[in-house]
Scaffold this active site. Structure first.
Site, PDB file in Angstrom:
ATOM      1  N   ASN A 206     123.338  30.673  43.998  1.00  0.00           N
ATOM      2  CA  ASN A 206     122.157  30.052  43.399  1.00  0.00           C
ATOM      3  C   ASN A 206     122.487  28.610  43.015  1.00  0.00           C
ATOM      4  O   ASN A 206     123.615  28.155  43.219  1.00  0.00           O
ATOM      5  CB  ASN A 206     121.683  30.873  42.185  1.00  0.00           C
ATOM      6  CG  ASN A 206     122.777  31.003  41.155  1.00  0.00           C
ATOM      7  OD1 ASN A 206     123.208  30.019  40.569  1.00  0.00           O
ATOM      8  ND2 ASN A 206     123.254  32.218  40.928  1.00  0.00           N
ATOM      9  N   LYS A 285     133.115  36.703  61.257  1.00  0.00           N
ATOM     10  CA  LYS A 285     131.856  35.945  61.199  1.00  0.00           C
ATOM     11  C   LYS A 285     130.777  36.673  62.014  1.00  0.00           C
ATOM     12  O   LYS A 285     131.036  37.083  63.164  1.00  0.00           O
ATOM     13  CB  LYS A 285     132.114  34.548  61.774  1.00  0.00           C
ATOM     14  CG  LYS A 285     130.916  33.644  61.661  1.00  0.00           C
ATOM     15  CD  LYS A 285     131.209  32.285  62.255  1.00  0.00           C
ATOM     16  CE  LYS A 285     129.909  31.514  62.410  1.00  0.00           C
ATOM     17  NZ  LYS A 285     130.012  30.412  63.328  1.00  0.00           N
TER      18      LYS A 285
END
Ligand code: C5P
Length: 401
Positions: A206, A285
């Site tokens: 955030n 990934k």
């Protein structure tokens, strides 16, 4: 630091140019700075430089035109702190042996203010037993001596003797100028976001910058508290003089908070903890594939709720933060009750000058007895002092009651 007055004594060393930056930093902190220079110092930097920066006349000649006839007495008695930076071997010797042969040395002799000495000189000079013994004498008499930094010196040698960086001197000055009203208290503060990994290169997080939590940790340390700062990843440098615990995820933060909660008098949770994390953390990934990709999230532990529900066992004043974009007070009150807090600091993160990433904040403080304090727009440093004042008052009321 509004209302505080500092006398900066500049003596004749090459590091005198760094003192110009120190004046700027002190003034940014709303401190009134008056500069006194020795004759040799004026050979390195002109009085005009300090006059322009401080907005005050600079005294460098005991019998010159500047000031009044009793400035050498008044300056050190009406100010809160004298900083000698740089302090040469010669000036240290004069202070240690009571010599007053110019404005600055007589000012030191007559001073009642605290005196911070920042030695700066060639390593051999600094290590000379005469200088070391003079510094010991000054320490015994209550002068505060800053350790010089190590490294390459202007004279081409390496070792101790560098003037500490202006920012380090500022931090020490702030500490000396602050009331030590939180001394003896152990305060745990969390700050910053948590990041929750999706794969080795991606995460959920955030916009929390950590600025509010770091301001709280800095203010509490300056006011004498024993501070533990548990921080998620931020771009900020940990303030000096506290115990710093770096964490990444909400689960790391929970572990660190519970390891450190014992014996805490006040716990302030200013971190923006991720409420959810990806259920699976891919070892490799994730490759680009289909048009859409779903990420399953699971709930993170609510650290503050856990602290609140076990507060009887580990009594501490518990302070939460609420970042809201609507119904600020109602939402914050709900959290205060459900998490069993003593107070909650609510900020509206939808406004541009408050909340995440900014240097200012406009908060409402809501207490467990229903009171609400509404504060104007303030710097995060000022909000930090206000929050600490209120938490301290709750603690004191609890001890009396
Ligand atoms: O997420 P929420 O708005 O409920 O956050 C309010 C308070 O609870 C904040 O002080 C935050 O640090 C804390 N909190 C926590 N653990 C979470 C979520 C929030 O300690 N998982």
């Amino acid at each position: 630091m509004n209302g505080k007055e500092v006398i900066l004594g500049v003596t004749g060393g090459i590091a005198a140019y760094k003192s110009a930056e120190l004046v700027r930093l002190l003034m940014e902190d709303d401190i009134l700075v008056k500069v006194a220079m020795t004759k040799s110092a004026t050979k390195f930097v002109t009085p005009l430089t300090f006059e322009a920066l401080s907005g005050e006349s600079v005294i460098h000649d005991m019998f010159g035109q500047e000031g009044t006839a009793i400035d050498h007495i008044q300056w050190g008695q009406e100010s809160d702190l004298i900083i000698i930076a740089p302090a040469t071997a010669n000036f240290i010797g004069k202070m240690a042996h009571g010599i007053g042969d110019d404005f600055l040395s007589t000012c030191v002799l007559a001073a009642t203010a605290k005196i911070l000495v920042c030695p700066s000189m060639n390593t051999r000079m600094f290590e000379n037993p005469a200088v070391q013994e003079n510094l010991d004498l000054l320490k015994k008499r209550g002068f505060i001596i800053m350790e010089p930094g190590q490294g390459a010196l202007a004279c081409g040698t390496e070792g101790p003797g560098r003037l500490p960086e202006p920012d380090e001197i500022l931090q020490q000055a702030r500490k000396l100028l602050s009331d030590q009203d939180l001394s003896g208290l152990k305060i745990l503060i969390t700050a910053g976001p948590t990041t929750e990994p999706i794969d080795p290169v991606r995460y959920i997080s955030n916009r929390s910058s950590g600025k509010m939590g770091y301001a709280l940790a800095r203010a509490a340390t300056l006011r004498g508290a024993d501070v533990i700062l548990v921080s998620g990843p931020t771009d900020l440098n940990p303030p000096p003089g506290l115990n710093f615990c770096q964490v990444i995820t909400a689960e790391d933060m929970r572990r660190s908070v519970f390891e450190n909660r014992s014996g805490c008098d006040i716990i302030i949770k200013a971190a923006a903890v991720s409420d959810y994390r990806p259920r699976d953390h891919a070892a490799q990934k994730i490759k680009k594939g289909p048009e859409s990709l779903s990420l399953e999230l699971v709930k993170n532990p609510d650290i503050l709720t856990e602290l609140g529900s076990t507060i009887e066992e580990f009594p501490a004043v518990l302070v939460g933060f609420a970042a809201e974009t609507e119904d600020l007070v109602a939402n914050a009150e709900k959290k205060l009750k459900s998490k069993n807090l003593d107070m909650i600091v609510a900020n509206d993160v939808s406004s541009k000058d408050a909340g995440f990433e900014t240097d200012t904040n406009r908060v409402k403080i809501i207490y467990s007895d229903g009171r609400v304090d509404d504060s104007p727009l303030m710097t995060k440093d000022k909000v930090a002092d206000l929050v600490l004042d209120r938490a301290k008052a709750i603690r004191e009321a609890g001890l009396e009651g």
